[in-house]
Design a protein around this motif. Sequence first.
Motif, PDB file in Angstrom:
ATOM      1  N   MET A  40       0.817  -1.177   0.000  1.00 13.25           N
ATOM      2  CA  MET A  40       0.000   0.000   0.000  1.00 13.25           C
ATOM      3  C   MET A  40       0.877   1.263   0.000  1.00 13.25           C
ATOM      4  N   SER A  55       3.806   1.687  -1.164  1.00 19.67           N
ATOM      5  CA  SER A  55       4.564   1.882  -2.397  1.00 19.67           C
ATOM      6  C   SER A  55       3.792   2.680  -3.442  1.00 19.67           C
ATOM      7  N   THR A  56       2.491   2.823  -3.275  1.00 23.80           N
ATOM      8  CA  THR A  56       1.715   3.627  -4.217  1.00 23.80           C
ATOM      9  C   THR A  56       1.899   5.124  -3.986  1.00 23.80           C
ATOM     10  N   ILE A  57       2.357   5.517  -2.805  1.00 21.09           N
ATOM     11  CA  ILE A  57       2.520   6.942  -2.501  1.00 21.09           C
ATOM     12  C   ILE A  57       3.957   7.317  -2.156  1.00 21.09           C
ATOM     13  N   SER A  58       4.860   6.336  -2.134  1.00 22.97           N
ATOM     14  CA  SER A  58       6.218   6.606  -1.702  1.00 22.97           C
ATOM     15  C   SER A  58       7.164   5.581  -2.303  1.00 22.97           C
ATOM     16  N   LYS A  59       8.460   5.923  -2.326  1.00 20.64           N
ATOM     17  CA  LYS A  59       9.481   4.957  -2.703  1.00 20.64           C
ATOM     18  C   LYS A  59       9.887   4.196  -1.448  1.00 20.64           C
TER      19      LYS A  59
END
Length: 123
Positions: free
Chosen positions: A1, A3-7
């Motif tokens: 989850m 990884s969709t907004i952050s590295k």
Amino acid sequence: MLSTISKLEYIPESQMDSACALGGNGLAFVYYFINSLTDGITKAGVNRQTALKFAAITVQCAALTLLESGKHPSELKDSCTSPSGSVRYGLRVLDKADVASGVASAVEAAHKRAKELAEKLPN
């Protein structure tokens, strides 16, 4: 989850405390550095608010260049340093003050203290 907004980066569990020491304390160290840059340029006559903005943008640009280029910080530093230019003179002052060692020691001390505090926590 996330990884969709952050590295996300994988950190082995054995290195998690060390990574957290930098992530958790590094921001304060960068703010300290930005404040120092600001102090330096205000002595040259730039008003404090403008100096602070310039210092923050400089740090932001340096970080983005590093991340986007994939180059080592030393290579980037050398690419903007002429043999007898102003950067070289400023770097000599930083080297004489042993700033690099001081920063590394600050991270080490923060890591050591975090471990000490963690050991005092109830299981």
